[in-house]
Design a protein around this motif. Structure first.
Motif, mmCIF file in Angstrom:
data_model
loop_
_atom_site.group_PDB
_atom_site.id
_atom_site.type_symbol
_atom_site.label_atom_id
_atom_site.label_comp_id
_atom_site.label_asym_id
_atom_site.label_seq_id
_atom_site.Cartn_x
_atom_site.Cartn_y
_atom_site.Cartn_z
ATOM 1 N N ASP A 96 0.963 -1.139 0.039
ATOM 2 C CA ASP A 96 0.046 -0.114 0.059
ATOM 3 C C ASP A 96 0.865 1.302 -0.194
ATOM 4 N N ASP A 97 0.384 2.087 -0.708
ATOM 5 C CA ASP A 97 1.023 3.626 -0.740
ATOM 6 C C ASP A 97 2.344 3.478 -0.990
ATOM 7 N N LEU A 98 2.699 3.251 -2.076
ATOM 8 C CA LEU A 98 4.039 3.130 -2.754
ATOM 9 C C LEU A 98 4.677 4.312 -3.429
ATOM 10 N N LEU A 99 5.669 5.118 -3.245
ATOM 11 C CA LEU A 99 6.158 6.258 -3.776
ATOM 12 C C LEU A 99 7.589 5.790 -4.522
ATOM 13 N N LEU A 100 7.574 6.064 -5.853
ATOM 14 C CA LEU A 100 8.549 5.447 -6.379
ATOM 15 C C LEU A 100 9.278 6.548 -7.326
ATOM 16 N N LYS A 101 10.592 6.285 -7.955
ATOM 17 C CA LYS A 101 11.258 7.145 -8.474
ATOM 18 C C LYS A 101 12.008 6.701 -9.691
ATOM 19 N N VAL A 102 11.633 6.953 -11.117
ATOM 20 C CA VAL A 102 12.106 6.461 -12.101
ATOM 21 C C VAL A 102 12.864 7.490 -13.035
ATOM 22 N N ASN A 103 13.940 7.496 -13.321
ATOM 23 C CA ASN A 103 14.457 8.498 -14.256
ATOM 24 C C ASN A 103 14.239 9.801 -13.794
ATOM 25 N N ASN A 104 14.311 9.912 -12.478
ATOM 26 C CA ASN A 104 14.032 11.369 -11.742
ATOM 27 C C ASN A 104 12.597 11.841 -11.829
ATOM 28 N N SER A 105 11.827 10.866 -12.115
ATOM 29 C CA SER A 105 10.374 11.363 -11.986
ATOM 30 C C SER A 105 9.578 10.366 -10.970
ATOM 31 N N TYR A 106 8.830 10.894 -9.969
ATOM 32 C CA TYR A 106 8.264 10.488 -9.030
ATOM 33 C C TYR A 106 6.700 9.824 -9.782
ATOM 34 N N PHE A 107 6.461 8.925 -9.019
ATOM 35 C CA PHE A 107 4.949 8.672 -8.921
ATOM 36 C C PHE A 107 4.325 7.759 -7.904
ATOM 37 N N GLN A 108 3.155 7.847 -7.630
ATOM 38 C CA GLN A 108 2.550 7.133 -6.283
ATOM 39 C C GLN A 108 1.704 6.227 -7.089
ATOM 40 N N LEU A 109 1.431 5.046 -5.954
ATOM 41 C CA LEU A 109 0.583 3.940 -6.460
ATOM 42 C C LEU A 109 -0.212 3.613 -5.190
ATOM 43 N N ASP A 110 -1.343 3.973 -5.212
ATOM 44 C CA ASP A 110 -2.224 3.838 -3.963
ATOM 45 C C ASP A 110 -2.324 2.271 -3.384
ATOM 46 N N LYS A 111 -2.189 1.326 -4.295
ATOM 47 C CA LYS A 111 -2.158 -0.093 -3.945
ATOM 48 C C LYS A 111 -1.485 -0.827 -5.001
ATOM 49 N N VAL A 112 -0.486 -1.751 -4.742
ATOM 50 C CA VAL A 112 0.131 -2.821 -5.618
ATOM 51 C C VAL A 112 -0.188 -4.149 -5.231
ATOM 52 N N ILE A 113 -0.820 -4.851 -6.165
ATOM 53 C CA ILE A 113 -0.947 -6.278 -5.798
ATOM 54 C C ILE A 113 -0.323 -7.152 -6.705
ATOM 55 N N ILE A 114 0.651 -7.944 -6.255
ATOM 56 C CA ILE A 114 1.323 -8.805 -6.965
ATOM 57 C C ILE A 114 0.917 -10.232 -6.992
ATOM 58 N N GLU B 101 1.594 3.961 -14.950
ATOM 59 C CA GLU B 101 1.742 2.590 -15.545
ATOM 60 C C GLU B 101 3.166 2.682 -16.477
ATOM 61 N N THR B 102 3.226 3.851 -17.224
ATOM 62 C CA THR B 102 4.357 3.688 -18.161
ATOM 63 C C THR B 102 5.748 3.781 -17.335
ATOM 64 N N LEU B 103 5.802 4.907 -16.266
ATOM 65 C CA LEU B 103 6.941 4.901 -15.393
ATOM 66 C C LEU B 103 7.276 3.305 -14.601
ATOM 67 N N PHE B 104 6.170 2.806 -14.410
ATOM 68 C CA PHE B 104 6.190 1.556 -13.808
ATOM 69 C C PHE B 104 6.803 0.442 -14.562
ATOM 70 N N ARG B 105 6.346 0.578 -15.933
ATOM 71 C CA ARG B 105 6.863 -0.489 -16.999
ATOM 72 C C ARG B 105 8.253 -0.082 -17.297
ATOM 73 N N GLN B 106 8.606 1.033 -17.158
ATOM 74 C CA GLN B 106 9.997 1.534 -17.247
ATOM 75 C C GLN B 106 11.019 0.809 -16.237
ATOM 76 N N LEU B 107 10.461 0.991 -14.949
ATOM 77 C CA LEU B 107 11.109 0.385 -14.106
ATOM 78 C C LEU B 107 11.272 -1.040 -14.141
ATOM 79 N N LEU B 108 10.343 -1.556 -14.585
ATOM 80 C CA LEU B 108 10.562 -3.253 -14.604
ATOM 81 C C LEU B 108 11.491 -3.405 -15.823
ATOM 82 N N GLN B 109 11.644 -2.604 -16.880
ATOM 83 C CA GLN B 109 12.526 -2.774 -17.853
ATOM 84 C C GLN B 109 14.190 -2.552 -17.269
ATOM 85 N N ASN B 110 14.240 -1.563 -16.401
ATOM 86 C CA ASN B 110 15.336 -1.098 -15.863
ATOM 87 C C ASN B 110 15.893 -2.462 -14.928
ATOM 88 N N LEU B 111 14.980 -2.946 -14.114
ATOM 89 C CA LEU B 111 15.256 -4.030 -13.354
ATOM 90 C C LEU B 111 15.463 -5.522 -14.020
#
Length: 302
Positions: A60-78, A122-132
């Motif tokens: 819950d409540d995840l704040l991430l930073k990808v390529n100097n851009s921040y984005f917040q996700l209310d809930k992530v379910i894996i 969603e776009t930034l999260f996909r970029q994060l997955l690619q980076n990882l």
């Protein structure tokens, strides 16, 4: 499995404190109101996802930073079938979409289109997955979970889940088999490690110590109309009773949040609480709950 639970945003807590001690502008009051509503909606949705079956990681409540851009996700379910990115909105009343803008019918007030915000995340999260170098299917949705919400002209080709569809969405999710493996565990651990504790977009009104009203406020209604009765802080507005030690600790944490550079001393707390209790009582509570730093004469507490 819940890996990270939701906590109240520091920005929201600070705004509540300031609202008790100064006159907020109409825009600042609206900011406080929207944050309160938003947090309420998120907590309600959290309760709805508590009993999801099968194997799933929930963050819950995840704040991430990808390529100097921040984005917040209310809930992530894996889950086995993908990573669900969920943005929760608790809007109330009648709304309509016109182009890429969201409007309230009654007031014509324009709101940020949550679908655009979600698409960016969603776009930034996909970029994060690619980076990882991680390969997971991403499923993003905006969930409107206030039963008093209506959206006119809602396009069926956008990832919008309306109040009448939330229960069905969760049932379908719950009925989908999910077995997690090491890749899901690694993703969850990585996301937790990348969480940004400090939100760079948090905005608070300008405030100065001297202009804030001093005193001890009620934990229930926030009123500064309080008195000390026996061992309790008693509210003159709603008659809530709170043990004085707990009330003092609550006000010390308030000082630490609003004035992080301020050293916490007996005198600091005494002035902030407007001398509601003796300095000796404040010192006793500080010694019991915090660590003293420095000599006796110049000691402060952390």
């Amino acid at each position: 499995m819940l890996l990270k639970e939701r906590t109240e945003p520091m920005e929201l807590i600070a705004l509540r404190h300031l609202n008790r001690r100064m006159e907020l502008s109409s825009q600042e009051k609206f900011q406080l109101w929207t944050m309160e509503k938003g947090y309420t909606g998120e907590v309600l949705f959290d309760r709805m996802t508590e009993n999801l079956a099968e194997e799933r990681y929930i963050i819950d409540d995840l704040l991430l930073k990808v390529n100097n851009s921040y984005f917040q996700l209310d809930k992530v379910i894996i889950a086995q079938d993908g990573v669900y990115l969920i943005d929760v909105k608790y809007h109330e009343g009648d709304y309509y979409l016109e182009g890429d803008k969201l409007y309230a019918v009654r007031s014509s007030r324009e709101y940020k289109n949550p679908v655009i915000q979600l698409t960016r995340s969603e776009t930034l999260f996909r970029q994060l997955l690619q980076n990882l170098k991680m390969n997971h299917l991403v499923r993003a949705s905006v969930i409107f979970n206030n039963p008093e919400f209506t959206l006119y002209q809602a396009p069926i080709d956008q990832p919008i889940i309306l109040p009448t569809q939330v229960k069905r969405f969760l049932q379908e999710l719950n009925n989908t088999p999910s077995k997690l493996d090491e890749s899901h565990k690694k993703l969850a651990q990585t996301l937790l490690s990348l969480h940004q504790v400090k939100n760079p977009f948090a905005t608070l009104p300008d405030y100065q110590y001297e202009r804030l009203e001093k005193g001890m406020h009620c934990q229930q209604c926030g009123s500064l109309n309080t008195e000390i009765g026996d061992y309790d802080l008693v509210c003159g507005k709603c008659d809530t009773h709170e043990r004085i030690e707990k009330a003092i600790v609550r006000h010390i944490e308030e000082i630490k949040l609003l004035f992080p550079e301020e050293k916490i001393t007996t005198q600091t707390v005494y002035k902030w609480c407007n001398g509601k209790v003796s300095r000796r009582t404040f010192l006793r509570v500080l010694k019991k709950n915090y660590k003293a730093v420095g000599t006796t004469k110049n000691a402060y507490f952390e």
